[in-house]
Design a protein around this motif. Structure first.
Motif, mmCIF file in Angstrom:
data_model
loop_
_atom_site.group_PDB
_atom_site.id
_atom_site.type_symbol
_atom_site.label_atom_id
_atom_site.label_comp_id
_atom_site.label_asym_id
_atom_site.label_seq_id
_atom_site.Cartn_x
_atom_site.Cartn_y
_atom_site.Cartn_z
ATOM 1 N N ARG A 27 -52.207 3.493 -23.382
ATOM 2 C CA ARG A 27 -53.215 3.580 -22.322
ATOM 3 C C ARG A 27 -52.616 4.167 -21.045
ATOM 4 N N ALA A 28 -51.418 3.725 -20.679
ATOM 5 C CA ALA A 28 -50.787 4.219 -19.442
ATOM 6 C C ALA A 28 -50.616 5.737 -19.481
ATOM 7 N N LYS A 29 -50.190 6.252 -20.620
ATOM 8 C CA LYS A 29 -50.013 7.703 -20.761
ATOM 9 C C LYS A 29 -51.345 8.425 -20.649
ATOM 10 N N LEU A 30 -52.372 7.885 -21.300
ATOM 11 C CA LEU A 30 -53.677 8.534 -21.294
ATOM 12 C C LEU A 30 -54.367 8.401 -19.937
ATOM 13 N N GLU A 31 -54.093 7.313 -19.222
ATOM 14 C CA GLU A 31 -54.621 7.183 -17.866
ATOM 15 C C GLU A 31 -54.062 8.271 -16.961
ATOM 16 N N GLN A 32 -52.780 8.537 -17.111
ATOM 17 C CA GLN A 32 -52.154 9.597 -16.318
ATOM 18 C C GLN A 32 -52.749 10.952 -16.664
ATOM 19 N N LEU A 33 -52.970 11.192 -17.963
ATOM 20 C CA LEU A 33 -53.568 12.451 -18.397
ATOM 21 C C LEU A 33 -54.982 12.596 -17.845
ATOM 22 N N ARG A 34 -55.738 11.502 -17.873
ATOM 23 C CA ARG A 34 -57.115 11.530 -17.352
ATOM 24 C C ARG A 34 -57.114 11.774 -15.849
ATOM 25 N N ALA A 35 -56.210 11.138 -15.114
ATOM 26 C CA ALA A 35 -56.170 11.288 -13.660
ATOM 27 C C ALA A 35 -55.830 12.709 -13.244
ATOM 28 N N ASN A 36 -55.087 13.410 -14.096
ATOM 29 C CA ASN A 36 -54.658 14.778 -13.768
ATOM 30 C C ASN A 36 -55.591 15.841 -14.342
ATOM 31 N N SER A 37 -56.735 15.410 -14.886
ATOM 32 C CA SER A 37 -57.654 16.336 -15.549
ATOM 33 C C SER A 37 -58.985 16.407 -14.810
ATOM 34 N N ARG A 38 -59.623 17.540 -14.925
ATOM 35 C CA ARG A 38 -60.989 17.679 -14.407
ATOM 36 C C ARG A 38 -61.752 18.638 -15.312
ATOM 37 N N ALA A 39 -63.046 18.397 -15.411
ATOM 38 C CA ALA A 39 -63.918 19.245 -16.227
ATOM 39 C C ALA A 39 -64.810 20.074 -15.324
ATOM 40 N N ALA A 40 -65.098 21.284 -15.742
ATOM 41 C CA ALA A 40 -65.977 22.179 -14.990
ATOM 42 C C ALA A 40 -66.723 23.068 -15.967
ATOM 43 N N VAL A 41 -67.810 23.684 -15.491
ATOM 44 C CA VAL A 41 -68.604 24.601 -16.316
ATOM 45 C C VAL A 41 -68.689 25.943 -15.598
#
Length: 364
Positions: A27-41
Motif C-alpha cells: 500500500r505504501a508504494k502504491l500510495e506514493q505512485l498515486r500521489a505522483n500521478s494525475r489523469a487528464a483528457v
C-alpha cells in the motif's frame, strides 16, 4: 479439480521491485505512485510524438509543451490509437516511429479524446496509460487498502501469503511472496490454510481437507479488469502453483465510467463477506452438496451445460474418480475437471464459474 497457474506466473516473472512482503508495504508504494500521478483528457490532435535527443526512444508532447516518456504498455496503447502495429513501430528508428505515430494521431485517424495517466518519477514525467476518455479508473492503492482493512497485513491474520505444501512460511520474503504490483497492474493471493474445511468422502472414500483462498487483480492503466476469484484448494507448492482447486466464484468489473462505484457497491462488500465467512459455513455447503443425490444426472447436467458437454463432464469424472456422478458435489468435481481441457482462458474461467454456481443452488 483444477490446477491454478496465475500466482505461479506472477511469481516467476515479477522483478524484485514489484514484490512485497506485506499488504502495508504494498500500500505504501502504491500510495506514493498515486500521489505522483494525475489523469487528464486531451484530443488526439493535441498529442505529439518526438524522438529523444539521442534518438534512442520517443517522448509524448502535450498541449502545454511538457513531455513524458511512455512506458512499454502505454506505447502499445498509443500504437493502437494511431492504427499501427506496436511490434512494427518498436523495430523502427525512433524518428521514423515518431513520424508514424504522429501521422496516425494527427492525420490518418479521426480526432478522438484520449485519457492519459501521467506519473512524476525520479527520471522525469512518465506516461503510464493512454485510454478512452470515459475510462473508469480503480486505483490499485484503493484495492489494496480495502484488502488491508478486511484481512489485515496479509502476513499474520487468518488470510495470509500461503505456505508451501501446507506448511506455514516462517517468514514472507520476496522469494516466496504472492503480493505483486508494478506500474501496470497488481496481483494479490491470500489464503486461510489453518481453518481448513473437512470434507468426508472427498476422494476414494477418505476425508479430505480444503483451504480457502482468493486472487485479486487490477490494473489502473487499462491492462485488465478488476477481478476477484475465490476458490477452495488442497495446497500451494513452492512455485506458487495452486493444486486441487475447486472454483467457486469470480467477480469481474471492467473499467467503464461506473467502475469506481461498482467497486464500492459489489467488490468491496464481497471481500467483506468472504473475510467474515466461517469455515464451518463453507463446510456445511459442501457437505450438503455431497448429500444432495441426483435422481436424473443427465437432465441435471444437460440443463446447465448442454447435452454434449454433459457427456464429457460425466466421462472425465468417471476417469478421475473411478465412479459415475451421483451427487451435486460430483457434478462440481466433474465440471471443474472438464474445464482444464478448455484451452482459452476466458472460456475456461466462465465454465469454472458455472461449475461453482452449482454449490450456490445447494446453499439457496
Amino acid at each position: 479439480m483444477s490446477t491454478l497457474m496465475q500466482a505461479s506466473r506472477q511469481w516467476s516473472t515479477r522483478p524484485p521491485e514489484e514484490r512485497f512482503t506485506s499488504l502495508p508495504a504494498m500500500r505504501a508504494k502504491l500510495e506514493q505512485l498515486r500521489a505522483n500521478s494525475r489523469a487528464a483528457v486531451f484530443s488526439s490532435r493535441q498529442l505529439g510524438v518526438i524522438p529523444t535527443d539521442d534518438n534512442a526512444g520517443i517522448l509524448i508532447e502535450g498541449p502545454s509543451g511538457h513531455t513524458a516518456a511512455p512506458t512499454n504498455w502505454a506505447f502499445g496503447q498509443l500504437a493502437t490509437l494511431s492504427g499501427a502495429p506496436a511490434a512494427y513501430l518498436r523495430s523502427l528508428p525512433a524518428p521514423l516511429a515518431a513520424d508514424c505515430l504522429n501521422y496516425g494521431l494527427k492525420v490518418e485517424r479521426d480526432a478522438t479524446d484520449t485519457g492519459v495517466l501521467l506519473t512524476r518519477g525520479t527520471e522525469g514525467l512518465e506516461l503510464r496509460a493512454a485510454t478512452g476518455p470515459r475510462y473508469g479508473r480503480i486505483w490499485n492503492v484503493d484495492v489494496v487498502r480495502a484488502l488491508e482493512e478486511r484481512f489485515g497485513d496479509g502476513v499474520t491474520g487468518d488470510f495470509r501469503v500461503p505456505g508451501e505444501w501446507g506448511r506455514t512460511l516462517e517468514k514472507v520474503t520476496t522469494a516466496n511472496t504472492t503480493l505483486f504490483a508494478g506500474d501496470r497492474d497488481m496481483f494479490v493471493f491470500l489464503a486461510d490454510e489453518v481453518n481448513r474445511i473437512e470434507l468426508p468422502g472427498r476422494r476414494d472414500g477418505q476425508t479430505g481437507q480444503l483451504a480457502r483462498g482468493f486472487f485479486v487483480t487490477n490494473s489502473e492503466t487499462g491492462a485488465s479488469a478488476l477481478k476477484i476469484k475465490t476458490f477452495l484448494f488442497d495446497y500451494v507448492c513452492a512455485n506458487r502453483i495452486v493444486w486441487g482447486a475447486h472454483e467457486l466464484e469470480e467477480i469481474s468489473i471492467r473499467h467503464t465510467a461506473s467502475a469506481p462505484d461498482r467497486f464500492l457497491e459489489e467488490a468491496a462488500p464481497a471481500l467483506l463477506e468472504y473475510s467474515r465467512a466461517s469455515a464451518s459455513n463453507v463446510s456445511n455447503v459442501l457437505r450438503s452438496a455431497q448429500a444432495s443425490k441426483l435422481e436424473k444426472v443427465d437432465a441435471f447436467l444437460s440443463s446447465r451445460f448442454g447435452p454434449r458437454i454433459a457427456e464429457r463432464v460425466k466421462a472425465v469424472h468417471m476417469t478421475e474418480e473411478g465412479r459415475p456422478i451421483e451427487t451435486v458435489w460430483d457434478a462440481v468435481t466433474g465440471a471443474t475437471a472438464y474445464a482444464r481441457s478448455i484451452p482459452w482462458t476466458a472460456e475456461r474461467v466462465e465454465f469454472e464459474t458455472l461449475a461453482g454456481d452449482l454449490l450456490d443452488e445447494v446453499a439457496a
